[in-house]
Each structure stands twice: as C-alpha cells, then as structure tokens.
Design an enzyme around this catalytic site. Sequence first.
Site, short mmCIF file in Angstrom:
data_model
loop_
_atom_site.label_atom_id
_atom_site.label_comp_id
_atom_site.label_asym_id
_atom_site.label_seq_id
_atom_site.Cartn_x
_atom_site.Cartn_y
_atom_site.Cartn_z
CG ASP A 34 -3.70 -5.67 4.46
OD1 ASP A 34 -2.60 -5.48 3.92
OD2 ASP A 34 -4.78 -5.36 3.93
CD GLN A 35 -4.87 -11.99 10.15
OE1 GLN A 35 -5.36 -12.20 9.05
NE2 GLN A 35 -4.90 -12.87 11.10
CG PHE A 37 0.91 -2.91 8.56
CD1 PHE A 37 2.14 -2.42 8.15
CD2 PHE A 37 -0.05 -2.00 9.00
CE1 PHE A 37 2.41 -1.05 8.18
CE2 PHE A 37 0.21 -0.64 9.03
CZ PHE A 37 1.44 -0.17 8.62
CG ASP A 38 -4.08 -4.19 10.52
OD1 ASP A 38 -3.63 -3.08 10.19
OD2 ASP A 38 -4.99 -4.77 9.90
CB SER A 83 -6.38 6.14 9.35
OG SER A 83 -6.32 4.78 9.39
CG LEU A 84 -12.01 4.03 9.46
CD1 LEU A 84 -12.79 2.97 8.70
CD2 LEU A 84 -12.97 4.79 10.38
CD GLU A 113 -20.83 3.09 5.73
OE1 GLU A 113 -19.64 3.17 5.36
OE2 GLU A 113 -21.54 4.06 6.01
CE LYS A 115 -10.64 -1.05 6.98
NZ LYS A 115 -10.02 -0.54 5.82
CG ASP A 117 -8.51 -4.23 0.66
OD1 ASP A 117 -7.91 -3.20 1.00
OD2 ASP A 117 -7.99 -5.36 0.67
NE ARG A 136 -5.13 7.60 4.02
CZ ARG A 136 -5.16 6.56 4.84
NH1 ARG A 136 -6.23 6.36 5.59
NH2 ARG A 136 -4.18 5.70 4.88
CD GLU A 172 -11.14 2.62 0.05
OE1 GLU A 172 -11.51 3.64 0.67
OE2 GLU A 172 -10.17 1.93 0.40
CE1 TYR A 224 -14.85 6.10 2.88
CE2 TYR A 224 -14.93 4.19 1.44
CZ TYR A 224 -14.20 5.16 2.10
OH TYR A 224 -12.85 5.21 1.97
CE LYS A 311 -7.80 -4.49 7.99
NZ LYS A 311 -6.53 -3.80 7.72
CB CYS A 405 21.78 -26.01 -7.16
SG CYS A 405 20.98 -24.81 -8.24
CB CYS A 408 24.08 -25.38 -11.42
SG CYS A 408 24.38 -24.95 -9.70
CB CYS A 423 22.65 -22.58 -5.46
SG CYS A 423 23.86 -22.94 -6.73
CB CYS A 429 24.00 -21.24 -10.34
SG CYS A 429 22.31 -21.81 -10.20
#
Length: 678
Positions: A34-35, A37-38, A83-84, A113, A115, A117, A136, A172, A224, A311, A405, A408, A423, A429
């Site tokens: 998530d981090q 992505f954000d 979204s937020l 509040e 958040k 998940d 959603r 949620e 919420y 977050k 490997c 193999c 390999c 293999c």
Amino acid sequence: MDRADAKQRILELRGILEENSRRYYVDNAPTMSDQDFDFLMHELEALEAEYPEFVSADSPTQRVGSDLDTGFVKRAHRFPMLSLGNTYSISEIEDFAARADKALESGFTYCCELKFDGTAICLTYRNGRLVQALTRGDGVQGDDVTENVRHISNIPQKLHGDYPQEFEIRGEILMPYASFEALNAEREDIGEAPFANPRNAASGSLKLTDPDEVGRRGLWCTLYHIPAQSVPFDTHDEALTKAASWGLPVSDKRRLCHNIDEIKEYIDYWDGARADLPFATDGIVIKINELSAQRALGYTAKSPRWAVAYKFKAEQACTPLLSIDYQVGRTGAVTPVANLAPVQLGGTVVKRATLVNEDQIASLDIRIGDSVYVEKGGEIIPKITGVNLDLRPAGAVPVAFPERCPDCGTPLVKQEGEAKWFCPNRDACPTQIKGRIVHFIGRKAMNVQAGDATVDQLYEAGLVRTPADLYDISMYQLMSLEGWQEKASQRFLDSLRKTVEVPFERVLFALGIRFVGETTARDIARHFGSIDAIARAEKEQLLEVPEVGEVIAGSVYEYMRNEKHLAEIERLKAKGLQFTAKDSASALSGALEGKTIVISGNFSISRDAMKELIVAHGGKCASGVSGSTSFLLAGTKPGPEKLRKCEQLGIPVKNEEEFLAMLPVPVQPQQETELTLF
Ligand code: IVH
C-alpha cells in the site's frame, strides 16, 4: 524534468497504478505494498498539479479504484462513494488543519477515528429493516451484495429506537485476524492460494456466490459514515452515537479533538495500541465533525475536503535470520527466502520473508545470524528491509548465493539486465517442470481438482513431464498409484475432462508464458482471437495490444518461436482445449436477455462455467434470491435457504435440463469424440 519527460512519466505512473489497482480491488491479490502504491499516486498527483494540461478525467488521481465484479447486479449509489485523501506525514495533517481553520469561520472540532483496513460497504435501512448492501464499486455504482451481508453476524437485519424512516450508512467489512488465520490454514490444506492479507480475504469473501459460506467466514462490520444528506444531525459524532443507539455496529474508538496536538496524541496512541486490536487498521481518519462545516468544505472529484487519512508506516519487527532457502520457480528464477525466528507482525506470526535477489542481500549486507528488520506490505511474504548492525553476532556468516540450481545442480545463469539468477535447465529441472504443471492446473487457469502433492506424485511416477501428458493418464495408471481409489481417480479424470470448457483466455494464461498474467492473457486472447494468430504475430503486432509493452511482447514472441512449445500446444489442441476465443458473451445468443438468475448447487459443468454460460446468453447472475430474480437455477444439492426464499417470493426454480432447453445452441462439451484417451 521537462514537459515531455513529465508527460512520459505521467503515462507510465497511470499504467502502473491502474494495473495495481486492478490487482488490489478486482483480483484481491496485490503485488505492491500500500505504501509503495500511495507513494506513486502522490508522485502522479504532484506531476499533474505541475502540468495541469495533462490531467484527464480517467486518471487514477481523479477516479476511485473499482472493485466491480461480473457476478453481481450493479446498482447506482444514491450519493457517490468516495475515497479519502491520504498522507504518511504529520506535517500534511497540520496543513489540513490549517486549511480548515482558514476556510471555516466559526469554531469547529475534529472527530478522529481508526482507519479500518477492509472493504467498504453501503447499507440502506428502510422502516428499520436492512434492504440493501452495495460495495463501493467504482464509486458511482456498486455490486449488490445484500444477501451476503445478511449473513454477517454483527449487522442487524432490524433496528430499534427512533431510527429515520430511510437512511444510508457506510462502513467497512473486516475479517478479524483469527478468522483470517483459520481461513488461510484451511485454504492451504486444500491446496488453494492463501489470501495476502485480511483486507483481501474480506473483500474476496464478500464477493462469494454462496451467502452461507460468507456466513462461515467470520466477517465483521464497523460503520463510520452517514451521508449528511441522509439524516438531520448537527455533527458526525452525534449521527454515529444515534446509529449505535439503533443497534448498529459503530466503533467506540473515536475521539473528539479540538486542535492539532490532540490529533497527534490520538495518532501516537493508536500507532502503538493498534497492535492489540483483533483486526487490521492502516491509519487514522480525521474528519471535521460539524456537518455544516463539512458542507462548506465540500468535495473534490475523488474525496471529501473535510476529511483526511493519516496512514501508519508499514509495521516493522526485528528478528534473527536463521537460514536462507533458495526456491526455484516455474520460470527457473531462483528466489532467496529467509527463515526467521518467529516474530509477531501485523497480527500474524512471521517465519519467512523474501529477500528478492542477490543484489538486495549484498546491498543490505545481510548475514546469517543477523537481526533483520521485517516489514509487511500488501504481500503475503513479508520483506526484509534492513539489518540491525548493533545486534550483529561475532560469527555472522556472509551469504553465499548458490552457483548451481538447488534442485537439479545445473549452473545458474544471469541474463543481461536481470537481477535474478535462473536455472537454464528448463526442460529437465524437476521443480520447473512441476511448477509449470501446478500453474497449468491452478484455479485461475484450468481449474483441475488437484494440488501440488498430486503433481509431485504423478511426476515421481514418470507420468507427467508437460501439461499435455496429464491428458494421457489412464484410470488404470492412476489406480496403480499409492492412495488412489476409484472415486478419487474418476474425480481427477472428470475434472481434466472439464477443462475443454475453459475459455481460450484462461488456456493462454495456463501455458505459463513469462510475464503473461491473467489480465494480460485475457487482453492478448481478445485482441488476436486465436493461438495461431498469436503464434504468427510479429513483435510490433503484439505491442498493439493495450497494456502490452516490450517485455511482455518479447516474452510472447520468444515463446511462440520455440518448437517445443508449439508441439505442446498442438498436443493440447488435439485433446480438445480451446485455442480460439468464443465471441464475447452476448454474441452467443440473447436467450437470457433481461433475466437475473441465481444459481445454487452443483451442475454437470463448474459453477463458474455455468455463470459464464448465463452471461454468454445475455443473462445476469445474482448472488441471492430477491424480488428481481427471474428464476433460481438449481443443480444437485441447492441451498435450502434459497429454495425457501423462492417459495416465499413465488420465484420459479429450474433444473439444469430445463435451463439448457432455454438456450439455442448445444452446450455439451463438443469434442467428446476426440477425448478417447480418457
Ligand atoms: S470515511 C466520504 N472513515 O478508507 C468519506 N473511511 O482510503 C467516507 N475507511 O473508502 C469514508 N476507515 O473504505 C471513513 N473511519 C473511516 C474509515 C474509512 C476505513 C476506508 C473507506 C474509504 C477508504 C479510503
């Protein structure tokens, strides 16, 4: 960065974010934390702010990620589900408070509040009864999951007290850690992939087609938000207090704050205390409490201006690295996996972590015996992110990456531009061979009822070396293997036989072409329509497929130039597998146009195939029986509750035979005669 570079980067970021958003919301199998992505989303927001001429309505910065699913009836939200805005930095929370101070004249307060998940839900109560539950979706319309939600134990069907005649309330759906652990243990037992995290488990479970099974998953709800238009209150806190008095599950962890210091106190407290909660949280939400102030601040296209999420950084733990295993994947890539002294992290006990590749081990200077930092992102296997050098024991041993490997013994190779060792013994293999077969039979590929252990056994017995070999196995051969009785053997062969129904796009995915995941396989299959057209395609033509870049195009092109692959495809064709795309859904016929069908029980084809068939003939599938159901399609052992509901509402029930008679084209597997090898 000049204008042209900015444009290029904006397009690149949109591509990455869209792909990961699909993995997160639709596949429930994120591959990016998530981090991360954000972080990329914030980079895109900043670039679009600097170059507003490149902003477009379809940018991920302007839209809510979509979790819409084909199996559910879509319904419009009365008020968009937004979204937020989020941040990982306290100074941005200070900015949020400063902006609110400036914009609002009269005094106001904040409601802080947790958040939660999980996955968002919107409930509608009319005359005190739950009448609708929507996900959603894309924010404008959601999937109707009402029947499933009725099986979540802490959501009341009926309210008490002075509730309004009709209102919406949002919240949620969560899967508590205990249910999550139990579910994953069960899935691993039966050879199914575990869910990456409780969030994915919650949203995957909410989209099941069997409401009774939803009930068994131990989901939980916390509410919420009541859209201000929906009820006549002065503050958000008052609305939630009232909702609790009507019997609705509202969190008691919220707190009214009067200034930024109180907000920071709340954040600090929960950054630690959340470790003791029985469910996952990924931050806190700060909302302006007065509804008049909320109205004054309003909304952007994607989120309210009166709320923001802070977050928490990914949770970290520090634990000794005991040893490293080197795992060979089906593509031959060798991945180092760390064995750790068990440690509690994000609600679960972590014993293994990925080390990604040799360069990462070297750059972090990781040694066996070190105390390492582990972080959990969206991935199922947590990551090692560093070493606590203060705790390095005298005898810590530097890591020696194997030269051969581990399976193999073939010397490993590194291709130019690749960080991973491979390999190269693709054809002999054992781990790669078995990995390709396991992938081929996987649930999202050919969906054969068997797991890793069966593939191991068939491999050891010398019965399979490629997926096509599976189709040559006889009943006699199976029954001569240890532990195979007639019933199990028959089930396995039946399940293989059903693979002739698997649509081309999944067959293409099942081939296991490097970099061709489920979505890419679908895009390529739809674009070309047949394996022959793909095999003939030049790289430039492959690049014409939306979302296909150099790497994927190169991989498909190479794959199709390998004689062995072409021979394997010919063998699979001869077994009757689909190598041409059927015309998309509604083109098959319109026989079920306007019909909403609920299916229950087992059929001669898989339930997924049955749903595809319904859609292919213009019908819609719904998860639960309601007034809008056209009929219940009942196989063997249909759910008693659904039957009862049909009786109650006067909804017709059809069996498989009656249903098939409604369709204009024969739907039995067609190549039966070619399957003599069974
Ligand atoms: S308020 C109009 N409050 O976080 C704003 N959302 O990342 C409505 N979430 O879509 C949302 N805990 O699914 C709100 N206490 C909370 C929340 C919360 C979790 C989710 C929600 C939202 C997402 C945004």
